[in-house]
Structures are given as C-alpha cells and as structure tokens.
Write a protein that holds these residues in place. Structure first.
Motif, mmCIF file in Angstrom:
data_model
loop_
_atom_site.group_PDB
_atom_site.id
_atom_site.type_symbol
_atom_site.label_atom_id
_atom_site.label_comp_id
_atom_site.label_asym_id
_atom_site.label_seq_id
_atom_site.Cartn_x
_atom_site.Cartn_y
_atom_site.Cartn_z
ATOM 1 N N ALA A 16 0.804 -1.386 -0.036
ATOM 2 C CA ALA A 16 -0.003 0.032 -0.012
ATOM 3 C C ALA A 16 0.879 1.227 0.003
ATOM 4 O O ALA A 16 0.387 2.309 -0.566
ATOM 5 C CB ALA A 16 -1.016 -0.086 1.169
ATOM 6 N N ARG A 17 2.108 1.219 0.718
ATOM 7 C CA ARG A 17 2.976 2.352 0.565
ATOM 8 C C ARG A 17 3.334 2.763 -0.702
ATOM 9 O O ARG A 17 3.498 3.714 -1.009
ATOM 10 C CB ARG A 17 4.149 2.048 1.548
ATOM 11 N N GLN A 18 3.940 1.559 -1.271
ATOM 12 C CA GLN A 18 4.416 1.870 -2.623
ATOM 13 C C GLN A 18 3.238 2.423 -3.648
ATOM 14 O O GLN A 18 3.541 3.188 -4.563
ATOM 15 C CB GLN A 18 4.827 0.301 -3.409
ATOM 16 N N LEU A 19 2.223 1.812 -3.444
ATOM 17 C CA LEU A 19 0.955 2.371 -4.157
ATOM 18 C C LEU A 19 0.727 3.826 -4.173
ATOM 19 O O LEU A 19 0.890 4.622 -5.288
ATOM 20 C CB LEU A 19 -0.498 1.579 -3.832
ATOM 21 N N GLU A 20 0.714 4.523 -2.851
ATOM 22 C CA GLU A 20 0.541 5.658 -2.751
ATOM 23 C C GLU A 20 1.655 6.538 -3.292
ATOM 24 O O GLU A 20 1.463 7.626 -4.110
ATOM 25 C CB GLU A 20 0.471 6.089 -1.241
ATOM 26 N N GLU A 21 2.793 5.945 -2.987
ATOM 27 C CA GLU A 21 3.869 6.824 -3.314
ATOM 28 C C GLU A 21 4.231 6.729 -5.046
ATOM 29 O O GLU A 21 4.325 7.883 -5.756
ATOM 30 C CB GLU A 21 5.369 6.288 -3.022
ATOM 31 N N ARG A 22 3.791 5.639 -5.806
ATOM 32 C CA ARG A 22 4.100 5.371 -7.096
ATOM 33 C C ARG A 22 3.163 6.101 -7.784
ATOM 34 O O ARG A 22 3.314 6.539 -9.118
ATOM 35 C CB ARG A 22 4.385 4.045 -7.510
ATOM 36 N N LEU A 23 1.858 6.031 -7.359
ATOM 37 C CA LEU A 23 0.749 6.864 -8.050
ATOM 38 C C LEU A 23 1.018 8.183 -7.957
ATOM 39 O O LEU A 23 0.484 8.976 -9.106
ATOM 40 C CB LEU A 23 -0.638 6.235 -7.689
ATOM 41 N N ASN A 24 1.158 8.663 -6.856
ATOM 42 C CA ASN A 24 1.368 10.273 -6.727
ATOM 43 C C ASN A 24 2.522 10.571 -7.683
ATOM 44 O O ASN A 24 2.255 11.801 -8.418
ATOM 45 C CB ASN A 24 1.612 10.481 -5.356
ATOM 46 N N ALA A 25 3.420 9.841 -7.731
ATOM 47 C CA ALA A 25 4.648 10.313 -8.533
ATOM 48 C C ALA A 25 4.133 10.719 -10.211
ATOM 49 O O ALA A 25 4.551 11.288 -10.822
ATOM 50 C CB ALA A 25 5.923 9.403 -8.316
ATOM 51 N N ALA A 26 3.393 9.325 -10.697
ATOM 52 C CA ALA A 26 2.771 9.216 -12.045
ATOM 53 C C ALA A 26 1.828 10.316 -12.283
ATOM 54 O O ALA A 26 1.960 11.082 -13.267
ATOM 55 C CB ALA A 26 2.229 8.102 -12.158
ATOM 56 N N VAL A 27 1.105 10.695 -11.198
ATOM 57 C CA VAL A 27 0.042 11.611 -11.460
ATOM 58 C C VAL A 27 0.748 13.092 -11.643
ATOM 59 O O VAL A 27 0.568 13.915 -12.459
ATOM 60 C CB VAL A 27 -0.997 12.000 -10.089
ATOM 61 N N ARG A 28 1.781 13.322 -10.643
ATOM 62 C CA ARG A 28 2.499 14.475 -10.851
ATOM 63 C C ARG A 28 3.238 14.830 -12.031
ATOM 64 O O ARG A 28 3.444 15.641 -12.669
ATOM 65 C CB ARG A 28 3.758 14.627 -9.579
ATOM 66 N N ASN A 29 3.801 13.555 -12.626
ATOM 67 C CA ASN A 29 4.559 13.695 -13.980
ATOM 68 C C ASN A 29 3.649 14.040 -15.159
ATOM 69 O O ASN A 29 3.839 14.969 -15.746
ATOM 70 C CB ASN A 29 5.195 12.102 -14.359
ATOM 71 N N LEU A 30 2.446 13.641 -14.868
ATOM 72 C CA LEU A 30 1.611 13.541 -15.996
ATOM 73 C C LEU A 30 0.713 15.040 -15.816
ATOM 74 O O LEU A 30 0.295 15.776 -16.721
ATOM 75 C CB LEU A 30 0.365 12.715 -16.117
ATOM 76 N N GLN A 31 0.570 15.645 -14.720
ATOM 77 C CA GLN A 31 0.227 17.060 -14.430
ATOM 78 C C GLN A 31 1.109 17.945 -15.152
ATOM 79 O O GLN A 31 0.431 19.029 -15.928
ATOM 80 C CB GLN A 31 0.428 17.265 -13.066
ATOM 81 N N LEU A 32 2.468 17.688 -15.334
ATOM 82 C CA LEU A 32 3.373 18.455 -16.079
ATOM 83 C C LEU A 32 2.912 18.658 -17.583
ATOM 84 O O LEU A 32 2.896 19.760 -18.041
ATOM 85 C CB LEU A 32 4.791 18.145 -15.841
ATOM 86 N N VAL A 33 2.811 17.546 -18.044
ATOM 87 C CA VAL A 33 2.085 17.242 -19.423
ATOM 88 C C VAL A 33 1.003 18.067 -19.642
ATOM 89 O O VAL A 33 0.530 18.671 -20.674
ATOM 90 C CB VAL A 33 2.213 15.889 -19.823
ATOM 91 N N ALA A 34 -0.078 17.833 -19.029
ATOM 92 C CA ALA A 34 -1.275 18.390 -19.018
ATOM 93 C C ALA A 34 -1.283 19.894 -18.665
ATOM 94 O O ALA A 34 -2.165 20.396 -19.480
ATOM 95 C CB ALA A 34 -2.298 17.769 -17.865
ATOM 96 N N ALA A 35 -0.605 20.256 -17.899
ATOM 97 C CA ALA A 35 -0.563 21.653 -17.827
ATOM 98 C C ALA A 35 0.238 22.376 -19.195
ATOM 99 O O ALA A 35 -0.277 23.527 -19.406
ATOM 100 C CB ALA A 35 0.523 22.147 -16.678
ATOM 101 N N HIS A 36 0.944 21.719 -19.881
ATOM 102 C CA HIS A 36 1.560 22.242 -20.911
ATOM 103 C C HIS A 36 0.449 22.306 -22.167
ATOM 104 O O HIS A 36 0.392 23.230 -22.954
ATOM 105 C CB HIS A 36 2.711 21.354 -21.574
ATOM 106 N N THR A 37 -0.512 21.125 -22.167
ATOM 107 C CA THR A 37 -1.324 21.085 -23.288
ATOM 108 C C THR A 37 -2.737 21.597 -23.165
ATOM 109 O O THR A 37 -3.364 22.110 -23.897
ATOM 110 C CB THR A 37 -1.853 19.569 -23.827
ATOM 111 N N ARG A 38 -2.932 21.593 -21.772
ATOM 112 C CA ARG A 38 -4.199 22.119 -21.338
ATOM 113 C C ARG A 38 -5.549 21.523 -22.029
ATOM 114 O O ARG A 38 -6.615 22.126 -21.909
ATOM 115 C CB ARG A 38 -4.220 23.600 -21.297
ATOM 116 N N ASN A 39 -5.478 20.401 -22.388
ATOM 117 C CA ASN A 39 -6.706 19.863 -23.210
ATOM 118 C C ASN A 39 -7.275 18.434 -22.702
ATOM 119 O O ASN A 39 -7.927 17.884 -23.200
ATOM 120 C CB ASN A 39 -6.502 19.805 -24.599
ATOM 121 N N ARG A 40 -6.592 17.933 -21.473
ATOM 122 C CA ARG A 40 -6.784 16.550 -20.934
ATOM 123 C C ARG A 40 -6.714 16.479 -19.763
ATOM 124 O O ARG A 40 -5.709 17.385 -19.109
ATOM 125 C CB ARG A 40 -5.983 15.678 -21.714
#
Length: 70
Positions: A16-40
């Motif tokens: 469960a600890r890995q789940l929280e850490e890795r999902l949060n990291a993946a979401v943060r990574n994609l937030q950078l992409v989403a902020a650049h494109t602003r359409n998804r």
C-alpha cells in the motif's frame, strides 16, 4: 523547459505504501504534461491488484484526476 512526453505510465506495486508513492509520482509527472497541453485530464485505471495505468484522457476535463477499475 523540458516536459515529460509519456502520456501513459504503468505502475506496479507490492504494498500500500508503494501504491501511494508511485501513483502520486505518476500523477505529478502527467500533471506537467497536462499543464502544457491544457486539453486533457488524468485517468488512473486499476487493471489488477497492484497494477495500474495513469494516463492523459480526453474523457477527463483538464485539471481533474479520475479513477476507474477494469
């Protein structure tokens, strides 16, 4: 500034600890992409216990993160 280019990230965990850490990291990574494109937004999909994908999705409004199970 360099932006991550992956639009789908696979997350596999054993605890469960890995789940929280890795999902949060993946979401943060994609937030950078989403902020650049602003359409998804971001979609987190549970494929199996301990196996997830985190992806940009046209079906999720920009600025939101949604979860689903298959």
């Amino acid at each position: 500034m360099n932006y991550p280019t992956a639009e789908v990230l696979e997350v596999k965990v054993d605890t469960a600890r890995q789940l929280e850490e890795r999902l949060n990291a993946a979401v943060r990574n994609l937030q950078l992409v989403a902020a650049h494109t602003r359409n998804r937004g971001i979609l987190v999909t549970r494929l199996d216990p301990g196996h997830y994908t985190v992806s940009l999705s046209e079906h999720v409004p920009f600025g939101l993160t949604r979860e689903q199970s298959r």
